[in-house]
Enzyme design. Sequence first.
Site, PDB file in Angstrom:
ATOM      1  CB  CYS A 290      58.204  35.875  30.915  1.00  0.00           C
ATOM      2  SG  CYS A 290      57.913  37.529  30.257  1.00  0.00           S
TER       3      CYS A 290
ATOM      4  CB  CYS B  30      53.055  38.508  27.044  1.00  0.00           C
ATOM      5  SG  CYS B  30      51.851  38.206  28.367  1.00  0.00           S
TER       6      CYS B  30
ATOM      7  CD  GLU C 118      25.213  41.207  35.518  1.00  0.00           C
ATOM      8  OE1 GLU C 118      25.776  42.259  35.883  1.00  0.00           O
ATOM      9  OE2 GLU C 118      25.547  40.074  35.912  1.00  0.00           O
TER      10      GLU C 118
ATOM     11  CB  CYS D  96      53.428  36.090  35.928  1.00  0.00           C
ATOM     12  SG  CYS D  96      52.725  35.757  34.302  1.00  0.00           S
TER      13      CYS D  96
ATOM     14  CB  CYS E  10      55.727  41.808  34.214  1.00  0.00           C
ATOM     15  SG  CYS E  10      54.073  41.916  33.501  1.00  0.00           S
TER      16      CYS E  10
ATOM     17  CG  PHE F  67      25.768  38.062  40.943  1.00  0.00           C
ATOM     18  CD1 PHE F  67      25.932  39.411  41.238  1.00  0.00           C
ATOM     19  CD2 PHE F  67      25.317  37.217  41.949  1.00  0.00           C
ATOM     20  CE1 PHE F  67      25.638  39.899  42.509  1.00  0.00           C
ATOM     21  CE2 PHE F  67      25.031  37.694  43.224  1.00  0.00           C
ATOM     22  CZ  PHE F  67      25.195  39.048  43.502  1.00  0.00           C
TER      23      PHE F  67
ATOM     24  CB  CYS G 297      36.842  35.486  40.886  1.00  0.00           C
ATOM     25  SG  CYS G 297      35.968  36.994  41.359  1.00  0.00           S
TER      26      CYS G 297
ATOM     27  CD  GLN H 198      34.568  33.089  34.073  1.00  0.00           C
ATOM     28  OE1 GLN H 198      35.688  33.068  34.585  1.00  0.00           O
ATOM     29  NE2 GLN H 198      33.490  33.374  34.784  1.00  0.00           N
TER      30      GLN H 198
END
Length: 399
Positions: free
Chosen positions: A51, A131, A279, A60, A57, A261, A351, A234
């Site tokens: 890219c 992108c 949740e 990434c 940017c 969750f 995560c 996701q």
Amino acid sequence: MSVTETEIIRVAARGDGVTADGRHAPFAAPGDMLADDGTLTPGPHHATPPCRHFPACGGCQLQHLDDATWGDFIVDRVASALAAQGLEAEIRAPALSPPHTRRRATLHWEPAGRLGFTGEKSHAIVDLAECHVLAPELFALVAPLKRLLGRLRLKRRLDLHLTLADQGVDVLIIGALPEGLEAAEAVTDFAQRHALARVAFDEGYGAEVRWEPDAVTVTLGDVPVPLPPAAFLQATREGEAALVAATREAVAGAPTVADLFAGLGTFALTLPAKVYAAEGARDAILSLKAGAARAQRPVFTEHRDLYRRPLTTTELDRFAAVVLDPPRAGAREQAQALAESKVPVIGYVSCNPSSFARDAKMLVDGGYVLEWVQPVGQFRWSTHVELAARFTRADSQPR
């Protein structure tokens, strides 16, 4: 005068290459040679970034790595987080999402006309001309959205949430609420021309839908679930599939599962079991309830803040397995209750390797065994790492 070169041996958590003696070099890959004057000679794992916007940017950080090295980086992040807590486990080969697969993203726009991600360590907006991470359906809207926002003559910096739903792209624009007939016609014309699923605006008082010809859904497993504006999803279908497969493996055979969750039901709707789903986000749990009811799935839902009111050990002990997928902060309070419970099996999706390792330490100290970890790299060329893991109690039998 001779020049001494030192080999880059690993990639640090923020993406810098590191030598054996601790020197850091931006955008260096293992096998690169770092000279005393800072000059870098690319090695066999140094990739040519595809890219034009890299590295300015912030979307990434690791386009200079080949896939093998990016995978090693992901595994190392997990192993390092576990080691910091005195833990170790089988770490499987990472599942990597391909380019052009990201189905949700938050972009930024400013009245000067720039639209894109913010720069690395900066609030400046990188005006996207290409992108390599966004799904084509999302990137195709970048230039048209710039024209629309310019036509609306908005005066503030805006955030744009783009999500690829079953019906097309869902657009939520935060920071403005255009008024007047001309603006309404411009938005409607734009939505029709680009076959959008929905267009909504939020000036700070909740999303106001301006276009939604059909109820917007996202299919989880094989169940269409109502999709609230900017709801968590996701990032890629491939990443979701990897996490779902690992979670199904982790709790396989359990007839009753608590999904904590639970969000929109990424895991609850794919488990072959009776599921209790909790949740804290009201819109998400109502969507899960509606989707499960329409599909006649055995999912009991509860709107519950698991930080303020985690399940107690008495409640947890009713289940043959527990799945939890907390936000980045982890699930300290819920993990402590699990550590004191008799639940035979836990599938933990995370995560954030650091908060996962902290919670894993509590579970292990409580008598659980961390059997394996499945890392997932679904944010292409990013330092962001996700994972799924399996914990078991050696003295428990599935119920």
